[in-house]
Design a protein around this motif. Structure first.
Motif, PDB file in Angstrom:
ATOM      1  N   ASN A  21       0.852  -1.191   0.000  1.00  0.00           N
ATOM      2  CA  ASN A  21       0.000   0.000   0.000  1.00  0.00           C
ATOM      3  C   ASN A  21       0.885   1.238   0.000  1.00  0.00           C
ATOM      4  OD1 ASN A  21      -2.148  -1.738   0.184  1.00  0.00           O
ATOM      5  ND2 ASN A  21      -2.506  -1.390   2.364  1.00  0.00           N
ATOM      6  N   LYS A  22       0.468   2.248  -0.730  1.00  0.00           N
ATOM      7  CA  LYS A  22       1.276   3.464  -0.807  1.00  0.00           C
ATOM      8  C   LYS A  22       0.389   4.669  -1.077  1.00  0.00           C
ATOM      9  CE  LYS A  22       5.464   5.333  -2.956  1.00  0.00           C
ATOM     10  NZ  LYS A  22       6.640   5.020  -3.794  1.00  0.00           N
ATOM     11  N   VAL A  23       0.673   5.774  -0.388  1.00  0.00           N
ATOM     12  CA  VAL A  23      -0.006   7.044  -0.626  1.00  0.00           C
ATOM     13  C   VAL A  23       0.917   7.922  -1.462  1.00  0.00           C
ATOM     14  CG1 VAL A  23      -0.987   9.114   0.404  1.00  0.00           C
ATOM     15  CG2 VAL A  23      -1.327   6.897   1.506  1.00  0.00           C
ATOM     16  N   VAL A  24       0.418   8.390  -2.596  1.00  0.00           N
ATOM     17  CA  VAL A  24       1.203   9.231  -3.501  1.00  0.00           C
ATOM     18  C   VAL A  24       0.628  10.641  -3.468  1.00  0.00           C
ATOM     19  CG1 VAL A  24       2.014   9.553  -5.875  1.00  0.00           C
ATOM     20  CG2 VAL A  24       1.705   7.242  -4.961  1.00  0.00           C
ATOM     21  N   GLU A  25       1.464  11.619  -3.186  1.00  0.00           N
ATOM     22  CA  GLU A  25       1.015  13.009  -3.099  1.00  0.00           C
ATOM     23  C   GLU A  25       1.528  13.801  -4.293  1.00  0.00           C
ATOM     24  OE1 GLU A  25       2.369  14.420   0.670  1.00  0.00           O
ATOM     25  OE2 GLU A  25       0.778  13.390   1.785  1.00  0.00           O
ATOM     26  N   MET A  26       0.706  14.736  -4.746  1.00  0.00           N
ATOM     27  CA  MET A  26       1.079  15.598  -5.859  1.00  0.00           C
ATOM     28  C   MET A  26       0.307  16.913  -5.766  1.00  0.00           C
ATOM     29  SD  MET A  26      -1.689  13.739  -6.654  1.00  0.00           S
ATOM     30  CE  MET A  26      -0.937  12.168  -7.041  1.00  0.00           C
ATOM     31  N   LEU A  27       0.691  17.896  -6.561  1.00  0.00           N
ATOM     32  CA  LEU A  27      -0.065  19.139  -6.680  1.00  0.00           C
ATOM     33  C   LEU A  27      -1.103  18.977  -7.770  1.00  0.00           C
ATOM     34  CD1 LEU A  27       2.840  21.753  -6.469  1.00  0.00           C
ATOM     35  CD2 LEU A  27       1.257  21.071  -4.648  1.00  0.00           C
ATOM     36  N   ALA A  28      -2.195  19.711  -7.631  1.00  0.00           N
ATOM     37  CA  ALA A  28      -3.269  19.646  -8.624  1.00  0.00           C
ATOM     38  C   ALA A  28      -3.863  21.041  -8.818  1.00  0.00           C
ATOM     39  CB  ALA A  28      -4.343  18.668  -8.176  1.00  0.00           C
ATOM     40  N   ILE A  29      -4.339  21.296 -10.032  1.00  0.00           N
ATOM     41  CA  ILE A  29      -5.015  22.557 -10.332  1.00  0.00           C
ATOM     42  C   ILE A  29      -6.516  22.310 -10.294  1.00  0.00           C
ATOM     43  CG2 ILE A  29      -5.242  24.458 -11.960  1.00  0.00           C
ATOM     44  CD1 ILE A  29      -2.618  23.541 -13.244  1.00  0.00           C
ATOM     45  N   LYS A  30      -7.210  23.107  -9.475  1.00  0.00           N
ATOM     46  CA  LYS A  30      -8.670  23.003  -9.415  1.00  0.00           C
ATOM     47  C   LYS A  30      -9.238  23.819 -10.568  1.00  0.00           C
ATOM     48  CE  LYS A  30     -10.676  22.960  -5.411  1.00  0.00           C
ATOM     49  NZ  LYS A  30     -11.375  23.305  -4.125  1.00  0.00           N
ATOM     50  N   VAL A  31      -9.940  23.128 -11.464  1.00  0.00           N
ATOM     51  CA  VAL A  31     -10.373  23.746 -12.722  1.00  0.00           C
ATOM     52  C   VAL A  31     -11.876  23.540 -12.914  1.00  0.00           C
ATOM     53  CG1 VAL A  31     -10.085  23.685 -15.235  1.00  0.00           C
ATOM     54  CG2 VAL A  31      -8.118  23.267 -13.754  1.00  0.00           C
ATOM     55  N   ILE A  88      -2.303  30.377 -14.570  1.00  0.00           N
ATOM     56  CA  ILE A  88      -3.014  30.036 -13.339  1.00  0.00           C
ATOM     57  C   ILE A  88      -3.561  31.299 -12.666  1.00  0.00           C
ATOM     58  CG2 ILE A  88      -2.697  29.148 -10.988  1.00  0.00           C
ATOM     59  CD1 ILE A  88      -0.725  27.102 -12.193  1.00  0.00           C
ATOM     60  N   ARG A  89      -2.694  32.319 -12.588  1.00  0.00           N
ATOM     61  CA  ARG A  89      -3.126  33.564 -11.943  1.00  0.00           C
ATOM     62  C   ARG A  89      -4.208  34.259 -12.757  1.00  0.00           C
ATOM     63  NH1 ARG A  89       2.749  34.339 -11.350  1.00  0.00           N
ATOM     64  NH2 ARG A  89       3.348  33.702  -9.231  1.00  0.00           N
ATOM     65  N   LYS A  90      -4.030  34.312 -14.060  1.00  0.00           N
ATOM     66  CA  LYS A  90      -4.989  34.983 -14.937  1.00  0.00           C
ATOM     67  C   LYS A  90      -6.382  34.388 -14.805  1.00  0.00           C
ATOM     68  CE  LYS A  90      -5.890  35.830 -19.848  1.00  0.00           C
ATOM     69  NZ  LYS A  90      -5.387  35.623 -21.237  1.00  0.00           N
ATOM     70  N   GLU A  94      -7.074  27.627  -8.478  1.00  0.00           N
ATOM     71  CA  GLU A  94      -6.491  27.304  -7.180  1.00  0.00           C
ATOM     72  C   GLU A  94      -5.622  26.067  -7.320  1.00  0.00           C
ATOM     73  OE1 GLU A  94      -7.852  26.075  -2.623  1.00  0.00           O
ATOM     74  OE2 GLU A  94      -9.366  26.497  -4.159  1.00  0.00           O
ATOM     75  N   VAL A  95      -4.433  26.122  -6.741  1.00  0.00           N
ATOM     76  CA  VAL A  95      -3.535  24.972  -6.723  1.00  0.00           C
ATOM     77  C   VAL A  95      -3.626  24.325  -5.350  1.00  0.00           C
ATOM     78  CG1 VAL A  95      -1.162  24.166  -6.937  1.00  0.00           C
ATOM     79  CG2 VAL A  95      -1.989  25.979  -8.435  1.00  0.00           C
ATOM     80  N   VAL A  96      -3.909  23.027  -5.328  1.00  0.00           N
ATOM     81  CA  VAL A  96      -4.131  22.332  -4.063  1.00  0.00           C
ATOM     82  C   VAL A  96      -3.245  21.090  -3.997  1.00  0.00           C
ATOM     83  CG1 VAL A  96      -6.531  23.133  -3.913  1.00  0.00           C
ATOM     84  CG2 VAL A  96      -6.009  20.926  -5.016  1.00  0.00           C
ATOM     85  N   LYS A  97      -3.090  20.590  -2.782  1.00  0.00           N
ATOM     86  CA  LYS A  97      -2.413  19.306  -2.611  1.00  0.00           C
ATOM     87  C   LYS A  97      -3.438  18.188  -2.738  1.00  0.00           C
ATOM     88  CE  LYS A  97       1.448  20.778   0.301  1.00  0.00           C
ATOM     89  NZ  LYS A  97       2.145  20.596   1.607  1.00  0.00           N
ATOM     90  N   HIS A  98      -3.018  17.122  -3.408  1.00  0.00           N
ATOM     91  CA  HIS A  98      -3.928  15.982  -3.600  1.00  0.00           C
ATOM     92  C   HIS A  98      -3.135  14.700  -3.361  1.00  0.00           C
ATOM     93  CE1 HIS A  98      -7.429  13.841  -5.071  1.00  0.00           C
ATOM     94  NE2 HIS A  98      -6.680  13.181  -5.946  1.00  0.00           N
ATOM     95  N   HIS A  99      -3.825  13.633  -3.051  1.00  0.00           N
ATOM     96  CA  HIS A  99      -3.145  12.344  -2.909  1.00  0.00           C
ATOM     97  C   HIS A  99      -4.039  11.224  -3.443  1.00  0.00           C
ATOM     98  CE1 HIS A  99      -5.652  12.063   0.762  1.00  0.00           C
ATOM     99  NE2 HIS A  99      -5.570  10.757   0.546  1.00  0.00           N
ATOM    100  N   ILE A 100      -3.388  10.178  -3.866  1.00  0.00           N
ATOM    101  CA  ILE A 100      -4.115   8.973  -4.282  1.00  0.00           C
ATOM    102  C   ILE A 100      -3.533   7.798  -3.504  1.00  0.00           C
ATOM    103  CG2 ILE A 100      -4.757   9.787  -6.581  1.00  0.00           C
ATOM    104  CD1 ILE A 100      -2.386   8.283  -7.699  1.00  0.00           C
TER     105      ILE A 100
END
Length: 414
Positions: A21-31, A88-90, A94-100
Motif C-alpha cells: 500500500n502506498k499514498v502518492v502526493e502531488m499538486l493539482a489545479i482546481k479547474v 493560473i493567476r490569470k 487554485e492549486v491544491v495538494k492531492h493524494h491517491i
C-alpha cells in the motif's frame, strides 16, 4: 518524468499484499469542469502521466470542478514555467495538494518483484510460457528462496492463469517431459490449448509440449498437401500430426512415451478426425521401419512411400537418421518400375552451439548416414529459435538420396 514505485521490501519471501500500500502526493489545479480540456492541453508537459492512472480526478469539494494532477517532481507551484504561472493567476485557478492511494493490485509483476528481490540479482524472473491455464517458469537456483512468492505474484497478475509451475530438472531424454513443482495455485496439470485449428488436451507433467514452437508447427504443416503421406516419428500429442490430417494429409504418427500416445489418440477423437491418421507407440527406429512396411503393404504392386518424414526431437533426432540407410534396399525394383516414383523429404530438428551452424549440422547428418551428405542444392536449413545462450534450434530439410535409401542391407544399423 518521475515514476511511482512500490515500497521496497528486500528479502520478503512470503507475499504480504498489504505491504505494498502506498499514498502518492502531488499538486493539482482546481479547474471548472468546462475548462478541463483547455488546461490539459496547455499543461500537457506538466501532467501527472503515470501508467494506468488518470490525470484528472473528481474534486471532493465541488461537483462543478475537477482536479488536474501535475507531475510528481513539482515540489511547489513555483517550479512551473512563468507562462504556466501566469495562466493560473490569470484564470484564478487554485492549486491544491492531492493524494491517491495505491495498493498491491496497482503494481505490475515486475514492480513487485523488483521491490522484494535483492539488487544484486538483476534479472527479475517474471517471464513464463503459458500452456492453457498453466504458467511454466524456468527459475534459476538463485531465485529459489522467492519461488513461491514469484509464483503467487504471477498467479495474481494473470487472471487466466490458475497454476504456476517451475521446471526442476532437464527434459527427460526418454519420454520428453520436464520434472516440475507447483509454485502457486491449483495442482492441476491437465492443460487444454488450441493451435493450428485443433484442440489439444494433455497432462503437462507427463508429456512434452512447447508453445514457443507453434510457428514451426505451422511452417511445416503448410508444406504438407492433401493426400500426401506424412511420417511423424516423434509426434508427441500431435501438434504436427492432427492439423496435417485435418487438412487431408495421411499421417502415420508415433511417440515412444505411452502417455503422449494415449493423449494423441484422445485428441484425434476430440477433434473428430475419423480417418487419415494412424497412431503408433514404438521406438523411433522401429517405427520408421514399421511405418514404411505398413504403407507399402497397402499396394505391393508399385512403389509407395512417404512424402515427408518429420523428426522433431532436436536433442537426438540426427542420431536416428542411420535408420534410413538401406531402409528401401529390397524395394529398388519397385522404385525403378513405378512411373514418377520419388523418395521422401526428411525434416530433422536439431540443436547446435557452433558458430558455423550449417557446417556443423551437415557434418553430423553425414556421420549419422555413414558419410553421405545431403545434396546442398536441395537442402534447406531453417533457424527455429534460440533456446539458450549460444544454443540454437534448427530444422534441416533434404530429400533422401538413392545412395542411402537403397544401400546394401549389410550396412543397415540394427
Amino acid at each position: 518524468m518521475a515514476t511511482i514505485a512500490p515500497p521496497l521490501h528486500r528479502g520478503m519471501v512470503k507475499l504480504e499484499r498489504s505491504a505494498f500500500n502506498k499514498v502518492v502526493e502531488m499538486l493539482a489545479i482546481k479547474v471548472p469542469t468546462k475548462k478541463v480540456g483547455v488546461v490539459m492541453k496547455d499543461f500537457s508537459k506538466d501532467l501527472f502521466n503515470q501508467p494506468r492512472l488518470r490525470n484528472v480526478e473528481p474534486d471532493p469539494e465541488s461537483k462543478d470542478s475537477k482536479l488536474v494532477l501535475l507531475r510528481l517532481d513539482l515540489e511547489s507551484i513555483g517550479d512551473l514555467s512563468q507562462d504556466k504561472l501566469d495562466e493560473i493567476r490569470k484564470n484564478g485557478f487554485e492549486v491544491v495538494k492531492h493524494h491517491i492511494e495505491l495498493d498491491y493490485d496497482y503494481w505490475t509483476t515486475e514492480q513487485i518483484l523488483h521491490a522484494v528481490i535483492p539488487e544484486n540479482l538483476t534479472d527479475v524472473p517474471s517471464s513464463f510460457t503459458q500452456i492453457g491455464h498453466i504458467a511454466h517458469m524456468n527459475l534459476r537456483e538463485a531465485y529459489y528462496p522467492w519461488k513461491h512468492l514469484i509464483g503467487q505474484v504471477i498467479l495474481d497478475k494473470n487472471k487466466n492463469i490458475t497454476t504456476v509451475v517451475n521446471k526442476t530438472d532437464n527434459i527427460d531424454t526418454t519420454f520428453r517431459f520436464f520434472k516440475m513443482e507447483v509454485l502457486a495455485g491449483e495442482d492441476n496439470m491437465i492443460a487444454e490449448v488450441r493451435e493450428n485449428g485443433c484442440r489439444f488436451k494433455f497432462d503437462f507433467s507427463k508429456v512434452y509440449w512447447n508453445s514457443r514452437l507453434h510457428t514451426e508447427h505451422e511452417r511445416l504443416i503448410e508444406l504438407f498437401q492433401p493426400k500426401e503421406y506424412i511420417c511423424d516419428v516423434f509426434a508427441g500429442v500431435g501438434p504436427f500430426a492432427l492439423p496435417a490430417a485435418k487438412k487431408g494429409s495421411i499421417v502415420y504418427a508415433n511417440d515412444l512415451n505411452p502417455n503422449s500416445y494415449e493423449w494423441m489418440k484422445t485428441n484425434i477423437k476430440a477433434n473428430k478426425i475419423t480417418s487419415g491418421i494412424y497412431p503408433y507407440n514404438l521406438d523411433g527406429r522401429a517405427f520408421i521401419r514399421q511405418a514404411v512396411k505398413d504403407l507399402q503393404a497397402l499396394d505391393t504392386s508399385k512403389w509407395k512411400t512417404f512424402d515427408h518424414f518429420v523428426m522433431n526431437l532436436p536433442a537426438t533426432a540426427i542420431e536416428f537418421l542411420d535408420t534410413f540407410r538401406g531402409l528401401y534396399h529390397d524395394k529398388k525394383e519397385l522404385f525403378d518400375n513405378t512411373e514418377n516414383a520419388k523418395l521422401p523429404m526428411i525434416h530433422c530438428h536439431c540443436f547446435t552451439r557452433s558458430s558455423n551452424a550449417t557446417e556443423d549440422i551437415l557434418e553430423r547428418v553425414s556421420q549419422a548416414m555413414k558419410g553421405s551428405r545431403p545434396d546442398p542444392l536441395k537442402t534447406t536449413l531453417h533457424w527455429v529459435r534460440n533456446v539458450a545462450p549460444k544454443k540454437d534450434m534448427y530444422c534441416i530439410s533434404f530429400p533422401l538420396s538413392s545412395e542411402i535409401a537403397f544401400a546394401s542391407p549389410t550396412t543397415i544399423n540394427k
